[in-house]
Design an enzyme around this catalytic site. Sequence first.
Site, short mmCIF file in Angstrom:
data_model
loop_
_atom_site.label_atom_id
_atom_site.label_comp_id
_atom_site.label_asym_id
_atom_site.label_seq_id
_atom_site.Cartn_x
_atom_site.Cartn_y
_atom_site.Cartn_z
N GLY A 18 0.83 -1.21 0.00
CA GLY A 18 0.00 0.00 0.00
C GLY A 18 0.86 1.26 0.00
N ILE A 20 1.47 3.65 2.43
CA ILE A 20 2.41 3.73 3.56
C ILE A 20 3.30 2.49 3.56
CG2 ILE A 20 2.63 3.97 6.06
CD1 ILE A 20 1.08 6.30 4.84
N SER A 132 -3.72 6.00 14.21
CA SER A 132 -4.00 7.28 13.54
C SER A 132 -4.34 8.36 14.54
CB SER A 132 -5.18 7.10 12.57
OG SER A 132 -5.64 8.35 12.12
N TYR A 156 -14.05 4.41 11.43
CA TYR A 156 -12.62 4.16 11.12
C TYR A 156 -11.77 4.44 12.36
CZ TYR A 156 -7.91 5.47 9.77
OH TYR A 156 -6.55 5.61 9.74
N LYS A 160 -9.41 1.92 15.03
CA LYS A 160 -8.01 2.17 15.40
C LYS A 160 -7.86 2.18 16.92
CE LYS A 160 -6.04 2.60 11.36
NZ LYS A 160 -5.06 1.60 10.87
N PHE A 185 -0.21 11.42 11.78
CA PHE A 185 -0.98 12.62 11.50
C PHE A 185 -1.33 12.58 10.01
CE2 PHE A 185 -1.75 15.05 15.33
CZ PHE A 185 -1.20 14.16 16.23
N ASN A 186 -0.85 13.51 9.17
CA ASN A 186 -1.32 13.45 7.78
C ASN A 186 -0.20 13.05 6.82
OD1 ASN A 186 -3.33 15.07 9.30
ND2 ASN A 186 -4.31 15.18 7.28
N ARG A 238 -3.44 21.33 9.29
CA ARG A 238 -3.07 19.95 9.58
C ARG A 238 -1.56 19.80 9.68
NH1 ARG A 238 -7.66 20.20 10.24
NH2 ARG A 238 -9.35 18.78 9.64
C1 WQD Z 1 -6.95 17.86 5.27
C2 WQD Z 1 -7.51 19.27 5.22
C3 WQD Z 1 -9.89 19.33 4.95
C4 WQD Z 1 -9.86 17.61 0.89
C5 WQD Z 1 -7.79 12.21 7.16
C6 WQD Z 1 -8.20 11.11 8.09
C7 WQD Z 1 -7.03 10.71 8.95
C8 WQD Z 1 -5.86 10.33 8.08
C9 WQD Z 1 -5.52 11.47 7.13
C10 WQD Z 1 -5.84 7.94 7.88
C11 WQD Z 1 -8.80 19.43 6.01
C12 WQD Z 1 -9.19 19.93 3.73
C13 WQD Z 1 -9.51 18.08 2.13
C14 WQD Z 1 -10.41 18.51 -0.08
C15 WQD Z 1 -10.18 20.31 1.50
N1 WQD Z 1 -6.13 9.15 7.35
N2 WQD Z 1 -9.65 19.41 2.43
N3 WQD Z 1 -10.56 19.83 0.28
O1 WQD Z 1 -9.30 14.91 7.20
O2 WQD Z 1 -7.12 15.79 8.23
O3 WQD Z 1 -7.41 13.34 7.89
O4 WQD Z 1 -6.70 11.76 6.37
O5 WQD Z 1 -5.27 7.69 8.90
O6 WQD Z 1 -7.42 9.61 9.73
O7 WQD Z 1 -9.21 11.62 8.94
O8 WQD Z 1 -7.10 14.80 5.92
O9 WQD Z 1 -6.50 15.40 3.61
O10 WQD Z 1 -8.91 14.77 4.12
O11 WQD Z 1 -8.01 16.96 4.91
O12 WQD Z 1 -10.32 21.51 1.79
O13 WQD Z 1 -10.77 18.14 -1.22
O14 WQD Z 1 -7.83 19.59 3.87
O15 WQD Z 1 -11.04 20.07 5.30
O16 WQD Z 1 -8.81 20.72 6.57
P1 WQD Z 1 -7.81 14.80 7.36
P2 WQD Z 1 -7.65 15.42 4.56
#
Ligand code: WQD
Length: 364
Positions: A18, A20, A132, A156, A160, A185-186, A238
């Site tokens: 995958g 990661i 996560s 989800y 975890k 985190f992200n 983030r």
């Molecule tokens: C980041 C920021 C959105 C898409 C998620 C999961 C977390 C982890 C990482 C697995 C936010 C904004 C997003 C878009 C936007 N995954 N955004 N337009 O939600 O912080 O975390 O992914 O472990 O568990 O919850 O990541 O990339 O979806 O969003 O404005 O089309 O970007 O609102 O502020 P998130 P994300």
Amino acid sequence: MLHLPKMRPCILATGGCGYIGSHVVVELVAAGYQVVILDNFENSTHKTAARIKRLCKRHVTIVEGDVCDRALVEDTLLQYNVNAVIHLAGKKAVGESMADPILYFHDNLLGAIALLEAMRNCDVGRIVFSSSATVYGASEMQPLAETASTCVLNPYGRTKLMIEEMIDDVTASAQDFKAVSLRYFNPVGAHPSGQIGENPTDVPNNLFPYVSQTAAGIRDKVRVFGGDYETPDGTGVRDYIHVVDLAKGHVAALDYLFSDHAARHERINLGTGTGYSVLEVIEAFSKASGTRVAYEIVARRPGDVAVSLADATFAKTLLGWEATHNLTRMCKDHWAFQCGGKPDEKDSSFTRQLHFSENVLSGS
Ligand code: WQD
């Protein structure tokens, strides 16, 4: 003092093909571990498997199958004399989990139970679990330390947290069972070779792949979810971490588990401690890719928090690990994969878009 087994230890990486997992496998091999991948290829391709093998420059065994298949996991642990497991296999889309929670309970929880049972039956007593930051939920207390309270907001995240707690009970019941749960985190970016990276097959849920596909002309614009948060520019903040930094964090966690001072079960944040807003990401990606990434600010996405930032000091003190890649590097490596990592998947519109970006660069 590392108490590594005499032979180069063998690590089972579930989900190792995958996004990661592929980066973790490359760093494990580079660190001298033998690696066996177990992957059902539900969220990866055999092309990626071939690229992992090429990048590793050393043999990597790949077993095609599901972590829920306990008998297969046991056979694999015994056949390859596995010393530890890095458990990355599982479903990870928040929205999908809200639409189909039972699918997440089945795949993530039953997968973890089957794996833990197989490890017990085969006397494999070391596990690094892919958790996560979602387990923290919406917290005013930023940055988030591992001691922060947990509050799951979706199925989800619930899986975890439940798996972390199952690991608590298993490590408490068995003398020689040690674990680390890594709270990501992200994760963003890609391997500097451009050969492995995030390759969503359908419309990306996450910001980075969506921005990248917009830069490549595959999407017309980024919808920015919310411009009225209590943040400097009103958009969500983030803690983005380069996937290679994240992968190295797994190697550091494994080295710690093989040491003589490993605790029963530690939870450790993997983040940078620095936050970027959606607009800052779009700006940085535009610069890194040489394109103008179009966007429109729309309504907030349900369930989103304003800010999510890691307190990453525990990883530094316990593992001696910290993130080193900055946002520019994350964007450049993500873009390189977008442009060159998928030569067999380019379509004409994609090629045209790259031509467009060259025009933009030349100003013509
Ligand atoms: C980041 C920021 C959105 C898409 C998620 C999961 C977390 C982890 C990482 C697995 C936010 C904004 C997003 C878009 C936007 N995954 N955004 N337009 O939600 O912080 O975390 O992914 O472990 O568990 O919850 O990541 O990339 O979806 O969003 O404005 O089309 O970007 O609102 O502020 P998130 P994300």
